[in-house]
Design a protein around this motif. Structure first.
Motif, PDB file in Angstrom:
ATOM      1  N   PHE A   1       0.806  -1.219   0.000  1.00  0.00           N
ATOM      2  CA  PHE A   1       0.000   0.000   0.000  1.00  0.00           C
ATOM      3  C   PHE A   1       0.838   1.269   0.000  1.00  0.00           C
ATOM      4  O   PHE A   1       0.438   2.269  -0.602  1.00  0.00           O
ATOM      5  CB  PHE A   1      -0.968  -0.018   1.184  1.00  0.00           C
TER       6      PHE A   1
ATOM      7  N   ASN B   1       2.505   1.021  -3.528  1.00  0.00           N
ATOM      8  CA  ASN B   1       1.537   0.960  -4.621  1.00  0.00           C
ATOM      9  C   ASN B   1       1.792  -0.226  -5.549  1.00  0.00           C
ATOM     10  O   ASN B   1       1.795  -0.108  -6.769  1.00  0.00           O
ATOM     11  CB  ASN B   1       1.546   2.269  -5.431  1.00  0.00           C
TER      12      ASN B   1
ATOM     13  N   ASN C   1      -0.867   5.614   3.427  1.00  0.00           N
ATOM     14  CA  ASN C   1      -1.695   5.674   2.224  1.00  0.00           C
ATOM     15  C   ASN C   1      -2.740   4.566   2.229  1.00  0.00           C
ATOM     16  O   ASN C   1      -2.413   3.396   2.425  1.00  0.00           O
ATOM     17  CB  ASN C   1      -0.833   5.540   0.960  1.00  0.00           C
ATOM     18  N   ASN C   2      -3.990   4.942   2.020  1.00  0.00           N
ATOM     19  CA  ASN C   2      -5.062   3.955   1.861  1.00  0.00           C
ATOM     20  C   ASN C   2      -5.074   2.933   2.988  1.00  0.00           C
ATOM     21  O   ASN C   2      -5.218   1.733   2.771  1.00  0.00           O
ATOM     22  CB  ASN C   2      -4.921   3.242   0.503  1.00  0.00           C
TER      23      ASN C   2
ATOM     24  N   ASP D   1      -2.314  -3.297  -9.224  1.00  0.00           N
ATOM     25  CA  ASP D   1      -3.380  -2.453  -8.680  1.00  0.00           C
ATOM     26  C   ASP D   1      -4.553  -3.212  -8.083  1.00  0.00           C
ATOM     27  O   ASP D   1      -5.374  -2.606  -7.378  1.00  0.00           O
ATOM     28  CB  ASP D   1      -3.926  -1.530  -9.780  1.00  0.00           C
TER      29      ASP D   1
ATOM     30  N   ASN E   1      -6.542  -0.631  -5.909  1.00  0.00           N
ATOM     31  CA  ASN E   1      -5.659   0.482  -5.576  1.00  0.00           C
ATOM     32  C   ASN E   1      -5.460   1.442  -6.736  1.00  0.00           C
ATOM     33  O   ASN E   1      -4.624   2.330  -6.673  1.00  0.00           O
ATOM     34  CB  ASN E   1      -4.294  -0.057  -5.116  1.00  0.00           C
ATOM     35  N   SER E   2      -6.240   1.276  -7.792  1.00  0.00           N
ATOM     36  CA  SER E   2      -6.128   2.161  -8.947  1.00  0.00           C
ATOM     37  C   SER E   2      -7.045   3.374  -8.774  1.00  0.00           C
ATOM     38  O   SER E   2      -7.787   3.466  -7.798  1.00  0.00           O
ATOM     39  CB  SER E   2      -6.498   1.412 -10.229  1.00  0.00           C
ATOM     40  N   ASP E   3      -6.986   4.275  -9.742  1.00  0.00           N
ATOM     41  CA  ASP E   3      -7.758   5.513  -9.659  1.00  0.00           C
ATOM     42  C   ASP E   3      -9.107   5.424 -10.372  1.00  0.00           C
ATOM     43  O   ASP E   3      -9.784   6.449 -10.537  1.00  0.00           O
ATOM     44  CB  ASP E   3      -6.951   6.677 -10.263  1.00  0.00           C
TER      45      ASP E   3
ATOM     46  N   LYS F   1      -9.439   3.238  -5.424  1.00  0.00           N
ATOM     47  CA  LYS F   1      -8.835   3.368  -4.094  1.00  0.00           C
ATOM     48  C   LYS F   1      -9.795   2.833  -3.027  1.00  0.00           C
ATOM     49  O   LYS F   1      -9.963   3.431  -1.960  1.00  0.00           O
ATOM     50  CB  LYS F   1      -8.473   4.817  -3.796  1.00  0.00           C
TER      51      LYS F   1
END
Length: 459
Positions: free
Chosen positions: A296, A299, A331-332, A386, A407-409, A451
């Motif tokens: 995480f 990434n 993050n996340n 991701d 975990n992608s946008d 995310k």
């Protein structure tokens, strides 16, 4: 662990102290306030490991003796949310008195009642407030886990040490009158010079001495038996277990029973597995922690394919995202909780994440998913940079689930194979409104938000 105090220096005055070993001293004494008793609920406690552990503190919680009451006010809500046990910080008087977080222990039998080390109460409160907290936790079906710090001590007086030919701070005369210690109980001594490890410059306890074993777990009013029978603790978290051999916590736990977990701070899963096998208890899954950090923070969810203790020994792995010592997954972070709360192992959540930093509704939803859906072993269905998808195969009255971490946008979709044929499923997080029906071959398309994550099971 982390210590917020100064190291003891060695005074270079050399003279010989003639003293006798205390190995034969076995007198039975009890604290002056041992008559402090409160009714403990007869209500059945939740079985530790069936729900989720709450680490009920963080480093440098507010001083002033208020913390036990703060936690007491939260246990009902935590129990209702699906917590089954709370882990408290070290409860006894430490060298820094009312300022100490407890990891520099001085008097194992002073729970905030004796005026020593600069205070009467501990940083967290008085003995009566602690017993009231434990009673309230039990009344809400929660077990209470004590933090056991037995590798090292702090706060002893100076004495001429015949084993170092110098003065050392190894003369302990606690006001409780229990477990007095001298140079014979620390390293080096007349038994050996050292054991597995020392912590900083603190007096390093020798667990091979019969006197030390008597006071830690063998005597009727030993630390183990007093904490279990008088203070009513239900389980044990052993601090810095790298500092002594695994037989030490094993013997302690064997004397009183209860759940036990060790802090063996090492990401090497082979080492963690060795320690749990030797100690015959759980360990915090630092292997999982570091793989989640890489996944995480780096990434790259491929890191989740790495080795972890829960993959080797799920019943002895306590998984976590953060604790009072380390909090690197920034993050996340909610994605990391989605991971441990849907996978095998016994998940522990960190007070500040639950109470201060993350969405409590999302945390409660994940706790519910863990307690009601996450049964059976785990099958990995998909992993790339991701996306991560895994299936819990169900068991012990739970239908199992499929967790999809993205975990992608952007939204992502994938076909995956479930354990259900021609069944309608739904996302129990509410992130997706889909309610697809699985095919005869058990395949179905699911999705996950950017995310974010989704958790699918039978509707």
């Amino acid at each position: 662990m982390r210590i917020n105090t100064f190291f003891y220096g060695l005074i270079t005055i050399t003279f010989l102290l003639v003293s006798c070993s205390k190995d034969e001293i076995l007198e039975e004494r009890t604290p002056e306030s041992a008559d402090i008793q409160q009714e403990v609920s007869s209500k059945a406690l939740k079985q530790i490991g069936t729900g989720v552990m709450m680490q009920a503190f963080y480093w440098d919680v507010p001083a002033g003796g208020t913390w036990w009451n703060v936690v007491k006010g939260k246990v009902s809500g935590w129990s209702n949310a699906g917590i089954d046990a709370i882990w408290l910080p070290p409860v006894s008087k430490a060298m820094n008195g009312g300022l100490s977080m407890g990891y520099d222990p001085f008097d194992y039998y002073d729970f905030g009642e004796y005026n020593q080390m600069g205070s009467t109460e501990t940083r967290f409160g008085s003995r009566s407030e602690l017993t009231s907290l434990i009673t309230t936790a039990h009344n809400n079906s929660l077990s209470v886990i004590a933090d056991i710090v037995i590798n090292h001590n702090s706060g002893g007086d100076s004495e001429a040490n015949i084993f170092t030919n110098s003065n050392t701070y190894t003369d302990y005369n606690p006001l409780s009158g229990l477990f007095e210690r001298t140079q014979y109980d620390f390293h080096p001594n007349d038994y050996h010079n050292n054991d597995s490890g020392v912590f900083g410059g603190f007096a390093d306890m020798c667990h091979h001495k019969s006197y030390v074993q008597d006071w830690l777990w063998k005597k009727s009013n030993s630390v183990a038996k007093y904490y279990k029978n008088t203070m009513k603790f239900d389980g044990w978290r052993f601090d810095y277990v790298k500092g002594f051999e695994p037989w030490v916590p094993k013997e302690f736990r064997n004397a009183v029973g209860g759940f036990a977990v060790g802090e063996y701070w090492d990401g090497n899963v082979n080492t963690l597995k060795w320690w749990t096998d030797q100690a015959q208890m759980s360990a915090f899954d630092f292997g999982c922690y570091y793989k989640m950090r890489d996944a995480f923070m780096g990434n790259n969810l491929n890191a989740l394919n790495g080795d972890m203790l829960w993959k080797r020994s799920p019943t002895r792995a306590v998984t976590f995202v953060a604790n009072h010592d380390t909090d690197e997954i920034i993050n996340n972070k909610i994605l990391a909780y989605a991971y441990i709360l849907t996978h095998e192992g016994y998940p522990a959540i960190f007070y500040r994440d639950y109470e201060h930093w993350l969405d409590k509704n999302k945390m409660n939803n994940l706790i519910w998913i863990h307690n009601n859906l996450a049964g059976g072993n785990t099958t990995n269905l998909w992993t790339d940079n991701d996306e991560y998808i895994a299936r819990r195969n169900g068991g012990s009255g739970k239908n199992g689930l499929v967790v999809y971490i993205n975990n992608s946008d952007s939204w992502q979709e994938r076909w995956i194979q479930t354990n259900w044929s021609n069944k309608k499923i739904k996302d129990y997080t509410g992130h997706s409104g889909w309610e697809p029906t699985t095919q005869g071959g058990k395949w179905v398309k699911i999705q996950a938000p950017p995310k974010g994550y989704s958790v699918w099971s039978l509707k």
